[in-house]
Design a protein around this motif. Structure first.
Motif, PDB file in Angstrom:
ATOM      1  N   CYS A   9       2.512  -0.737   1.656  1.00 44.31           N
ATOM      2  CA  CYS A   9       3.426  -1.520   2.485  1.00 44.31           C
ATOM      3  C   CYS A   9       4.506  -2.149   1.609  1.00 44.31           C
ATOM      4  O   CYS A   9       4.223  -2.710   0.559  1.00 44.31           O
ATOM      5  CB  CYS A   9       2.657  -2.611   3.227  1.00 44.31           C
ATOM      6  N   CYS A  41       4.154  -6.414   2.668  1.00 41.70           N
ATOM      7  CA  CYS A  41       3.056  -7.242   2.171  1.00 41.70           C
ATOM      8  C   CYS A  41       2.417  -6.646   0.905  1.00 41.70           C
ATOM      9  O   CYS A  41       1.477  -7.211   0.352  1.00 41.70           O
ATOM     10  CB  CYS A  41       2.000  -7.459   3.253  1.00 41.70           C
ATOM     11  N   CYS A  56       3.174  -0.693   8.631  1.00 41.52           N
ATOM     12  CA  CYS A  56       1.948  -1.203   8.046  1.00 41.52           C
ATOM     13  C   CYS A  56       0.936  -1.578   9.119  1.00 41.52           C
ATOM     14  O   CYS A  56       1.299  -2.135  10.158  1.00 41.52           O
ATOM     15  CB  CYS A  56       2.295  -2.434   7.198  1.00 41.52           C
ATOM     16  N   HIS A  88      -1.242  -3.766   8.728  1.00 41.62           N
ATOM     17  CA  HIS A  88      -1.547  -5.192   8.575  1.00 41.62           C
ATOM     18  C   HIS A  88      -0.428  -6.077   9.127  1.00 41.62           C
ATOM     19  O   HIS A  88      -0.674  -7.033   9.836  1.00 41.62           O
ATOM     20  CB  HIS A  88      -1.771  -5.543   7.101  1.00 41.62           C
ATOM     21  N   CYS A  89       0.800  -5.731   8.780  1.00 38.82           N
ATOM     22  CA  CYS A  89       1.904  -6.647   9.108  1.00 38.82           C
ATOM     23  C   CYS A  89       3.051  -5.966   9.844  1.00 38.82           C
ATOM     24  O   CYS A  89       4.058  -6.600  10.130  1.00 38.82           O
ATOM     25  CB  CYS A  89       2.423  -7.297   7.830  1.00 38.82           C
TER      26      CYS A  89
HETATM   27 ZN   LIG Z   1       2.095  -4.884   5.378  1.00 38.05          ZN
END
Ligand SMILES: [Zn+2]
Length: 94
Positions: free
Chosen positions: A8, A11, A29, A31-32
């Motif tokens: 990513c 992040c 991503c 995650h984010c």
């Molecule tokens: Zn990320």
């Protein structure tokens, strides 16, 4: 199914993502939702995790049959047929 590695850009997390070869590469991503880039490893960009057998298993049935058949006639044609089965395997994957 192959595992692709992504990093990513937002992040900075590295993560693996399992997807089919025909699927488009992951764009965001997990995650984010930031932008990701695929990490190309070992020149192929594909990691067969925990299964070094996968490639050989995949074509073993037809390969064995062909090799069996052609071992009876000559060994040089067996080599030729293994080349052909390689080509077939690649075509199927793509
Ligand atoms: Zn990320």
């Amino acid at each position: 199914m192959p595992t692709y590695q992504y990093r990513c850009l937002k992040c900075n997390k590295d993560f693996d993502y399992i997807q089919k070869m025909v699927d488009p590469p992951l764009a965001v991503c997990i995650h984010c939702n930031g932008k990701v880039k695929r990490i190309i490893s070992a020149g192929a960009g594909i990691i067969f995790k925990g299964s070094g057998f996968y490639c050989t298993d995949y074509r073993s049935d037809s390969y064995k049959k062909q090799a069996e058949r052609e071992n009876k006639t000559s060994t040089s044609t067996a080599k030729e047929s293994s080349k052909n089965s390689n080509k077939k395997t690649e075509k199927t994957i793509n």
